[in-house]
Design a protein around this motif. Structure first.
Motif: not given
Length: 830
Positions: A714-738
């Motif tokens: 719960n709270g900010a720590e959980g939100t932060f972990r989730r956002q960084t996890f999803l952000g890592r996936l989005e970065f890897l996916h975008r790297s394919l285009a690059s």
């Protein structure tokens, strides 16, 4: 539907006959891979994917091809499923079987206790061509199987190919069946039982009015009710594209009411019997056309969708009929298609003859009669009534080993010794195979070398083998002599005896072969011996890994038991792995364990001398059969091959990753300067990025719920972990285009789809609303720009969405589930 003013009650009943020949290898009781069914493993699986399963959750679509709802067509379709097909579904796709059972219960609730399911004769034998005993057993087994599955007695029974004669109908009536369904040309004449029009009317031209039930007086004096389906609608569904759109099917039903021969006020049933494979296999999306038609009919106040039993219950039968004996729905020459070159064929080879049909039946009849004499002679010394015991044997097939004790208690003359008990079980299996060899598909198609004919010949082969094991004289010589008179249309085949020797006999599976497969697997994959392979149970007695050099070698003794017959064979084996997929095993039967130490000593001595000596010692093991990987059952062979190949492919992937990490800067510079990367390098980059994404997803995609600690605080720590996890996936996916490589990620898509399926099933099983992991998986799919094209996800999501109380969900959960709706092209949530 527009009703005539003088018309009374109107009903619609469409019947689907669902059947596949028993495709199992008779020695393993498992379906082998059938290349003609590609991309699926076999035809059972392919038609399940294209027909049986889609009809259990048929899509109702909107004009934008979004799924509005799912309909279990079996709740509205009168249906029968072949007992041998149901046994396969129970093992391979229990979800479909549960949907069938649920459909029968729901239709019974809707129709006053009368369910949609009908029974079927067990092995799909052409009953008019069977002897009386086989007719009785086939019908008794079909009824027992139905009762076991559906928990009630069947009211109606489907006759294979609607093939009928007077004796078959009498056997049905004796068994307590109330009705069956026939084609219109199978009626000879009919009349009303009361009133002014009691004169008999000849209808051999197929003109019998289809909308009422008819009473038939059997040769035993009992009554049976017959329905003659509307041939025009049945033909339209099967051959004339009525399933291309639901409106076409509905128009045909409307037209049938308009053309009816109903008397003023007479209740009238528009009904048609069809091959169930029409709804999805023969006609893609036929299941959806059927669902849309049922959706319209359900809302039509002038017409009711019913089944045959409900119709019989509501309305008195006013007419009686006589039949044309020895006829069927798919042969214009009576039942010639299954005993002669009558001219009926599949159409695939119009210039081919079917002269092979008559000698094929003659050969099987010869074997059947010899097996019957042997069965009576041997079983009569142990059982009170061998043929009554055969009728009762179905309960062992349905309930398994737990039923054996009560079977013997019911039928044995006195308590049996283990050897006598085994012989009785082998005699029963012999009789089961002797009926399976008459499965109708063996004659239906164009040549004696066809897949379906090979299937029935395999059952004959197994039946004759069991006869030999129980003391009968060999029957194959006389069998092959008759089969030589069955000419093939293929010069390279010649005749039926060659089909048997070249294509059927190699499918035999002995205890030695399955022992060899288990030994190869244990050695090649460095694991303990498996406990079972289909119907064979393994009990290792002695087992030793002998050496790693000069090549891996293992030796052992194990008992191999066929659980159907309880016959146990003790086998000694020696196995060596030469490298790659070259595995050798020699197996010989032994009486006890004293053979083990000398075998070990010989192998040890040979190992000291080197590779050639050790290999020769294994290959030339006295009184043993030598096997390579190609000789063992396919599922064992493929399992070994995939695992060994996987290790090599993993090594190659690791090599690619190291190359990329070492030269990433150089590759990126080339990319930035507009110098094209070689195609194989680009493919490597895509695979490496995909592997990186899979590594990130690993804690989430496992079936265990390991994601909680990382993403659910719960709270900010959980939100932060989730956002960084999803952000890592989005970065890897975008790297394919690059990198300028394709952004499709098939392995990730398969893994994520599987995880969503698993989570949906878990939630449904738990009957709860713990949706956190499901929502996380949906967020991952969004981050990776992936939708779900998998058939299962909308199906499971529909089941879940119907039980959700959205007002109890949080805003984030509602938003995430609406996203799942969108990713699955559904509109299940408001």
């Amino acid at each position: 539907m527009t009703a005539k003013p003088q018309d009374g009650w109107r009903g619609v009943c469409l019947h689907g006959h669902f059947y596949q020949p028993p495709r199992e290898n008779p020695w393993l009781n498992a379906v082998p891979r059938e290349p003609s069914a590609d991309p699926d493993h076999d035809w059972n699986r392919r038609i399940t994917n294209e027909c049986y399963r889609p009809n259990a959750a048929a899509r109702i679509m909107d004009h934008e091809n979004r799924i509005l709802a799912l309909r279990n067509n079996y709740e509205w379709l009168s249906f029968d499923f072949g007992p041998t097909l149901m046994a396969w579904l129970e093992r391979q796709d229990p979800w479909v079987m549960q949907r069938l059972l649920e459909a029968d219960r729901r239709s019974a609730k809707r129709l006053g206790g009368w369910g949609n399911a009908l029974a079927q004769a067990y092995h799909h034998i052409i009953l008019p061509l069977a002897n009386r005993r086989d007719k009785e057993t086939q019908i008794a087994w079909g009824i027992a199987e139905f009762r076991h599955r559906y928990g009630r007695n069947p009211d109606g029974l489907w006759l294979p190919e609607t093939a009928v004669d007077h004796e078959t109908l009498a056997v049905l009536a004796d068994a307590g069946i109330r009705f069956t369904i026939l084609a219109p040309h199978q009626a000879a004449r009919w009349r009303f039982m009361e009133g002014e029009s009691t004169v008999w009317r000849d209808v051999r031209d197929g003109s019998i009015p289809y909308g009422r039930a008819y009473r038939y007086r059997c040769t035993n004096g009992k009554w049976l009710y017959l329905f003659f389906y509307n041939d025009k609608i049945a033909r339209g569904i099967a051959f004339e594209r009525l399933l291309e759109h639901s409106s076409w099917l509905l128009a045909a039903l409307r037209g049938a009411f308009a053309d009816s021969q109903a008397l003023p006020g007479e209740p009238w049933l528009v009904h048609a019997a069809t091959d169930g494979e029409s709804y999805g296999h023969h006609f893609k999306f036929g299941d959806m056309a059927l669902a849309a038609a049922f959706d319209v009919l359900e809302k039509d106040s002038t017409t009711e969708v019913v089944n045959y039993a409900a119709f019989l219950d509501r309305f008195p039968v006013r007419a009686e009929v006589e039949i044309v004996s020895e006829t069927a729905w798919s042969c214009a020459h009576g039942v010639g298609r299954w005993r002669m070159d009558c001219g009926c064929h599949s159409g695939a080879h119009p210039d081919w003859h079917q002269k092979w049909r008559e000698p094929l039946r003659e050969a099987l009849d010869t074997v059947r009669d010899a097996l019957a004499l042997h069965f009576e002679k041997e079983a009569a010394t142990k059982l009170r009534d061998p043929w009554a015991a055969r009728n009762d044997y179905i309960h062992i097939l349905l309930k398994g080993a737990a039923e054996k004790e009560s079977f013997f208690q019911r039928h044995q003359i006195k308590p049996l010794e283990p050897e006598d008990r085994r012989q009785v079980l082998e005699l029963m299996e012999m009789q089961r195979e002797a009926m399976a060899m008459y499965t109708s598909c063996g004659w239906f198609f164009d040549d004696v070398s066809g897949v379906e004919t090979q299937i029935i010949l395999a059952h004959a082969c197994r039946a004759m083998e069991l006869a030999r094991l129980t003391g009968a004289s060999p029957l194959e010589d006389i069998f092959l002599k008759v089969l030589e008179k069955a000419p093939s249309n293929l010069p390279e085949i010649g005749h039926g005896a060659n089909v048997y020797n070249r294509l059927v006999v190699p499918k035999r599976v002995s205890p030695g072969i399955v022992c060899a497969g288990a030994a190869m697997e244990a050695l090649a994959l460095k694991r303990p011996s498996r406990k079972r392979l289909h119907v064979f149970v393994f009990r290792p007695l002695l087992e030793r890994f002998l050496c790693e050099y000069p090549m891996p070698c293992q030796v052992g003794i194990m008992d191999v038991e066929d659980e159907r017959t309880e016959r146990t064979t003790r086998c000694a084996y020696a196995a060596v792995l030469l490298g790659g997929l070259d595995v050798r095993v020699s197996v010989k039967p032994v009486k006890d364990e004293t053979a083990f130490d000398p075998l070990v000593q010989n192998l040890q001595s040979s190992a000291v001398e080197g590779v050639a000596s050790l290999l020769r010692c294994v290959d030339e093991m006295p009184e043993a059969e030598a096997y390579s990987l190609k000789d063992v059952p396919e599922d064992v062979r493929m399992g070994i091959a995939y695992k060994l190949a996987e290790d090599h492919l993993d090594f190659y992937t690791e090599f690619q990753k190291r190359f990329f990490n070492a030269h990433q800067s150089l590759l990126w510079s080339l990319r930035e300067w507009g110098i094209p990367l070689p195609a194989d390098i680009k493919d490597s980059v895509r695979r490496i990025v995909e592997r990186q994404i899979l590594d990130v997803l690993e804690p989430v995609l496992t079936e265990e719920d390991t994601s909680e600690a990382h993403f659910r605080e719960n709270g900010a720590e959980g939100t932060f972990r989730r956002q960084t996890f999803l952000g890592r996936l989005e970065f890897l996916h975008r790297s394919l285009a690059s990198w300028g490589v394709p952004q499709d990620l098939p392995e990730v898509h398969r893994a994520l789809t599987k995880a969503v399926r698993t989570e949906l099933r878990r939630i449904l099983k738990a009957r709860g609303i713990a949706l956190e992991k499901l929502c996380l998986l949906v967020d991952i799919a969004q981050a990776l720009r992936m939708g779900f094209k998998d058939w299962w996800i909308p199906t499971l999501w529909w089941d879940l969405s119907r039980g959700l109380h959205q007002e109890h969900l949080g805003a984030d959960q509602r938003s995430c589930l609406r996203t799942l709706d969108a990713l699955s092209s559904c509109t299940f949530l408001s």
